[in-house]
Each structure stands twice: as structure tokens, then as C-alpha cells.
Design a protein around this motif. Structure first.
Motif, mmCIF file in Angstrom:
data_model
loop_
_atom_site.group_PDB
_atom_site.id
_atom_site.type_symbol
_atom_site.label_atom_id
_atom_site.label_comp_id
_atom_site.label_asym_id
_atom_site.label_seq_id
_atom_site.Cartn_x
_atom_site.Cartn_y
_atom_site.Cartn_z
ATOM 1 N N ALA A 106 0.809 -1.221 0.000
ATOM 2 C CA ALA A 106 0.000 0.000 0.000
ATOM 3 C C ALA A 106 0.839 1.267 0.000
ATOM 4 C CB ALA A 106 -0.925 0.007 1.221
ATOM 5 N N LEU A 107 2.164 1.137 0.177
ATOM 6 C CA LEU A 107 3.032 2.319 0.201
ATOM 7 C C LEU A 107 3.049 2.994 -1.180
ATOM 8 C CD1 LEU A 107 6.096 0.981 2.222
ATOM 9 C CD2 LEU A 107 4.448 2.701 2.976
ATOM 10 N N GLN A 108 2.839 4.287 -1.176
ATOM 11 C CA GLN A 108 2.887 5.041 -2.420
ATOM 12 C C GLN A 108 4.335 5.367 -2.768
ATOM 13 O OE1 GLN A 108 0.164 5.771 -4.395
ATOM 14 N NE2 GLN A 108 -0.910 4.442 -2.930
ATOM 15 N N ALA A 109 4.727 5.053 -3.997
ATOM 16 C CA ALA A 109 6.110 5.273 -4.416
ATOM 17 C C ALA A 109 6.531 6.723 -4.191
ATOM 18 C CB ALA A 109 6.272 4.895 -5.887
ATOM 19 N N ASN A 119 14.371 3.112 4.095
ATOM 20 C CA ASN A 119 15.614 3.530 4.732
ATOM 21 C C ASN A 119 15.904 2.645 5.941
ATOM 22 O OD1 ASN A 119 16.237 5.594 2.960
ATOM 23 N ND2 ASN A 119 15.210 7.182 4.167
ATOM 24 N N SER A 120 14.832 2.197 6.585
ATOM 25 C CA SER A 120 14.983 1.299 7.737
ATOM 26 C C SER A 120 15.217 -0.141 7.298
ATOM 27 C CB SER A 120 13.734 1.371 8.626
ATOM 28 O OG SER A 120 13.530 2.669 9.109
ATOM 29 N N TYR A 121 14.667 -0.505 6.115
ATOM 30 C CA TYR A 121 14.787 -1.883 5.610
ATOM 31 C C TYR A 121 15.275 -1.865 4.155
ATOM 32 C CZ TYR A 121 11.826 -2.916 9.663
ATOM 33 O OH TYR A 121 11.310 -3.011 10.925
ATOM 34 N N PRO A 122 16.539 -1.478 3.934
ATOM 35 C CA PRO A 122 17.045 -1.374 2.549
ATOM 36 C C PRO A 122 17.023 -2.703 1.797
ATOM 37 C CG PRO A 122 18.826 -1.190 4.168
ATOM 38 C CD PRO A 122 17.554 -1.114 4.933
ATOM 39 N N ASP A 123 17.223 -3.821 2.507
ATOM 40 C CA ASP A 123 17.205 -5.124 1.835
ATOM 41 C C ASP A 123 15.823 -5.450 1.273
ATOM 42 O OD1 ASP A 123 19.844 -5.447 2.446
ATOM 43 O OD2 ASP A 123 19.491 -6.693 4.221
ATOM 44 N N LEU A 124 14.785 -5.010 1.977
ATOM 45 C CA LEU A 124 13.417 -5.275 1.516
ATOM 46 C C LEU A 124 13.083 -4.449 0.275
ATOM 47 C CD1 LEU A 124 11.368 -5.485 4.855
ATOM 48 C CD2 LEU A 124 12.266 -7.339 3.439
ATOM 49 N N GLN A 125 13.722 -3.311 0.107
ATOM 50 C CA GLN A 125 13.440 -2.485 -1.074
ATOM 51 C C GLN A 125 13.829 -3.214 -2.350
ATOM 52 O OE1 GLN A 125 15.130 1.455 -1.001
ATOM 53 N NE2 GLN A 125 13.741 2.176 -2.594
ATOM 54 N N LYS A 126 14.938 -3.948 -2.306
ATOM 55 C CA LYS A 126 15.377 -4.699 -3.485
ATOM 56 C C LYS A 126 14.383 -5.825 -3.793
ATOM 57 C CE LYS A 126 20.259 -3.847 -2.463
ATOM 58 N NZ LYS A 126 21.569 -4.465 -2.100
ATOM 59 N N ILE A 127 13.908 -6.479 -2.742
ATOM 60 C CA ILE A 127 12.946 -7.575 -2.918
ATOM 61 C C ILE A 127 11.623 -7.029 -3.457
ATOM 62 C CG2 ILE A 127 11.583 -9.312 -1.702
ATOM 63 C CD1 ILE A 127 13.942 -9.553 0.272
ATOM 64 N N ASP A 128 11.152 -5.937 -2.855
ATOM 65 C CA ASP A 128 9.846 -5.387 -3.218
ATOM 66 C C ASP A 128 9.848 -4.749 -4.604
ATOM 67 O OD1 ASP A 128 9.184 -6.245 -0.743
ATOM 68 O OD2 ASP A 128 8.782 -4.286 0.127
ATOM 69 N N ALA A 129 11.006 -4.305 -5.036
ATOM 70 C CA ALA A 129 11.089 -3.692 -6.367
ATOM 71 C C ALA A 129 10.739 -4.709 -7.449
ATOM 72 C CB ALA A 129 12.483 -3.136 -6.596
#
Length: 441
Positions: A106-109, A119-129
Motif C-alpha cells: 500500500a506504500l505510495q512510491a 531507509n529502515s529496511y534497505p534489503d526489503l526495497q530490493k525484494i519489493d522492487a
């Protein structure tokens, strides 16, 4: 005497097989019904052959058959739980709702919340991308797009969104003394009239609450302890619709039951406010509480390998809503968490075998953050959702506990709970009658 008992036994076995075959026909389980019919004919053939044997050979054949049957009956029906070594640990830490896939999706880009989270979970950003590049849940470009079923699901979610506008109900009058046990009895009767499969009551524990909200205007805010008691509500999902998983009818049914459970929760919350107490309905997309944990502690089921609560009558085919309240609900003596389900899940693994994203562990329970449990790979699971367009439910459909709540499957569930040896047999029989990797219907 032996001959009469043998003939009665044969008659009973044929009758059971025929009844099971007829039940399977109504369940649209063609494979199972055919096997049951073959079993009936095989037993009948055995009877005819035995009757044409020489008397002495026939006598010993019947005697041995009765002995084998009685031995198996004793072995698989004795009350041998086999669950003493299974430990149940309560969670030590609260879950942050922001970490869940629904909150992340639900997070808006490029929004402030988006940047703060990753910023708190940089590893998750790669997965979610990666999954953000897929069509998405209920998308017209998704693999299993169905115009009408997807529209039905979207309509249900719109109704839920409207219902979330009033989840908290303030007292409409001054509270007066009530008989809590009588009120609970009324709620159980009334909730079933409204369509609930079951309701349960529990005191709220710290681990029942999310630590922070993951949705809407209150995103990121800590969740405080406003209420100390809760009512958990369970509604069943259609067996027929779930068996079509991961196709579109399943997501339509899932959304429909979120609506039904939510409306029942809202009605109960309003009911409590009419009695002079504050109450809040925790419905899809508007949770302060981790609903499966609340429902489990309210005695409605046990969380199994797939991370979904398995209920007594419909297994994982259910949806949950919860009402929290400041009305003091005296502690109900619940049956303990059903360790036989955990024991069964330890050896079954059918949900893991059919999972198209390999998100369900095939290993034994692991100790994670101080809790011994199974943990699914939520990123892998949700990634498949974004490709298929549905909420999958293949694990739910394959689970042996998902079979309809009739005399055949209720009997099997009773023996599974009672006897550890029968659990192993039940899994093998389920593979034979329904397939080790049952296909979508």
C-alpha cells in the motif's frame, strides 16, 4: 458364529465404502468416488470367493480376516496422542504491521512513508522492487484475470473500505450490570444466525497487538492498549470456491467472507455499545490486532504449517474478524491449543508441496524470535499473488483439514486428533483418494 460376524463385518465395510463414494460424488471428487466404488466391489468379490472355498479354508480365512480387522481397529483408534513433546510458545515480541506485505504493497512510491520504511529496511526495497514490476492483485493484466470475479472481489473490498469508516463504537448509554455468561450465550446464538461458524472469547495479551499501524492516516503510530478483552469471529469459506484455487472464484469468495466477517464484527461492536460499553471491530485493512493469534487463544483453532489458523470444522477455509472491548469478559476455559494439528502438519507437507511459490517451509518448526513455529516466506507468497492476480489459496485447497464438514471427514478428523498412528495413515489415504498434489478444479 464366526461366519455370521464375518458377514456382518463385510456388510458394514461395503456400506461405509458406498456411503463414502456417494459423499465423494456430491463433493465432485471423481477420483475418490471411483476408488470407493472399487473398494466396495473388491470387498464384495472377497465375500463371494470366501463363500466358495472349502469349509475349513473358508473358516480360517474368515477368522484371520476378522482378526486382522480387529487388530487394525485397535491400532488406529486407541487414544495415543503422541503430542507430549510438542511445545507451545507464546510470542515474546509484538509484530510491526508495517513489515507485512499488505502494508508494504500500500506504500505510495516516493512518499515520505515509502522512503522512511525502506531507509529502515534497505534489503526489503530490493525484494519489493521485483514484485512491484508485476501486474498486481486483481489486475486485468494478471495471469488469472476474470472480469466478473475480479469485479466482485473489488466490490467487496469497496464495501470493506466503507465499513472501516466507523470501527470504534462509543457507549450509547450508561453501562448497567449484566450477566456476562448470559450475554456470551446470546452472542453465540446470534452470531451463528448472522453467518458465523463460531465465536470465542479471550483476554487480550501484549503479543495480540501490532506495535505500530501499517495503514491509512495512523500509519506508523504506536498502538496502545485501549481494550483488555476480545471476541473472535470465524466465518467459513465455500469448499467449492476454494477448490478452484488459484483461479479467480477463490479471490472473490475470500473477499466476500472478509465482508461477512467484518459486518458481523461491526454488529457485535454496535451491540456492545448499546449495552453501555466501548467496542472496536477489527476488520480487513483495519487491524490493531494480529487476528490469528487472538482467534487461536479464543479457542477457535490452531495455526499450522501454512501460517493460517486451522479451525475444527473447515480447517484453513475460514476468515476471521475480532471485536475488542472494555467490557470485562470473564475468562473462558478453552480447550488447549490442538497439538494434534501441529503433529499432523509436521508430517503432512501437502500445502508446501502444492505451493506455486515455494513459500511454505517443508522443514520442522523452527525457533524464531523465541517462538517455535513455521514461518512462510511472505515475499515469495505475495510475489505470486501479483503475478496471478488472486490470493492463490492453493495451500488452503490442498490441506486435508479443508475437506467438507460431513460424516466422512469429521470421522477422519476425530481419529487424527485421537491417534498419532492414524495421522500417518490419513496422509497416505488422502494422497490416494485426492492426490498428493491435488489439481485445481
Amino acid at each position: 458364529m464366526i461366519s455370521n460376524f464375518f458377514h456382518i463385518l463385510i456388510f458394514i465395510l461395503i456400506l461405509i465404502s458406498l456411503v463414502a463414494g456417494i459423499i465423494s460424488i456430491f463433493e465432485n471428487e471423481k477420483r475418490a468416488s471411483l476408488i470407493f466404488i472399487v473398494i466396495s466391489l473388491s470387498i464384495l468379490s472377497f465375500l463371494l470367493i470366501t463363500n466358495h472355498l472349502p469349509d475349513e479354508i473358508a473358516h480360517y480365512t474368515k477368522l484371520i480376516s476378522i482378526g486382522v480387522f480387529m487388530l487394525l481397529l485397535i491400532i488406529f483408534t486407541l487414544p495415543i496422542s503422541g503430542t507430549k513433546r510438542i511445545q507451545i510458545y507464546q510470542p515474546k515480541d509484538r509484530i510491526d504491521e508495517r513489515i507485512t506485505m499488505f502494508s508494504r504493497s500500500a506504500l505510495q512510491a516516493e512518499s515520505l512513508a515509502f522512503h522512511e520504511f525502506y531507509n529502515s529496511y534497505p534489503d526489503l526495497q530490493k525484494i519489493d522492487a521485483k514484485w512491484r514490476q508485476n501486474p498486481g492483485l486483481l489486475s486485468p493484466e494478471s495471469k488469472f484475470f476474470d472480469r466478473f470475479h475480479f469485479a466482485a472481489a473489488e466490490a467487496s473490498f469497496r464495501i470493506i473500505a466503507e465499513n472501516r469508516k466507523q470501527q470504534l463504537f462509543k457507549p450509547t448509554k450508561t453501562a448497567s450490570e449484566i450477566d456476562v455468561n448470559q450475554m456470551k450465550k446470546h452472542l453465540k446464538t446470534w452470531s451463528k444466525q448472522l453467518g458465523a461458524q463460531a465465536i470465542g472469547f479471550t483476554a487480550l495479551k501484549t503479543y495480540h497487538r501490532y506495535s505500530h499501524r501499517g495503514y491509512g492516516e495512523n500509519y506508523g503510530k504506536p498502538i496502545s492498549q485501549n481494550h483488555n478483552f476480545a471476541i473472535a469471529i470465524l466465518v467459513p469459506m465455500s469448499h467449492k470456491a476454494v477448490q478452484k484455487a488459484p483461479l479467480a472464484p477463490t479471490v472473490s469468495e475470500s473477499a466476500n467472507q472478509y465482508v461477512k466477517s467484518g459486518i458481523i464484527a461491526l454488529q457485535i461492536a454496535a451491540f456492545l455499545s448499546e449495552l453501555g460499553y466501548e467496542a472496536k471491530a477489527h476488520i480487513d485493512g483495519g487491524y490493531d490486532l494480529v487476528l490469528p493469534l487472538v482467534a487461536q487463544d479464543a479457542g477457535l483453532g490452531t495455526i499450522g504449517r501454512m501460517g493460517i489458523m486451522i479451525s475444527e470444522k473447515t480447517g484453513p477455509r475460514c476468515r476471521i474478524a475480532v471485536v475488542s472491548t472494555n467490557l470485562k469478559l470473564n475468562e473462558t476455559q478453552h480447550k488447549a491449543i490442538d497439538k494434534s494439528i501441529i503433529s499432523f502438519c509436521n508430517i503432512c507437507k501437502k500445502c508446501a508441496n502444492v505451493c506455486p511459490s515455494a513459500a511454505i517451509s517443508k522443514k520442522k518448526r523452527e525457533t524464531i524470535n523465541g517462538i517455535t513455529r513455521w514461518q512462510i516466506n511472505q515475499e515469495a507468497c505475495y510475489t505470486y499473488w501479483t503475478k496471478s492476480g488472486t490470493d492463490c489459496a492453493r495451500c488452503m485447497a490442498a490441506c486435508p483439514y479443508s475437506h467438507p464438514n460431513n460424516i466422512l471427514h469429521s470421522g477422519v478428523r476425530f481419529l487424527i486428533k485421537r491417534n498419532v498412528l492414524f495421522r500417518h495413515l490419513a496422509i497416505k489415504l488422502d494422497d490416494v483418494f485426492y492426490g498428493k498434489r491435488p489439481k485445481s478444479k
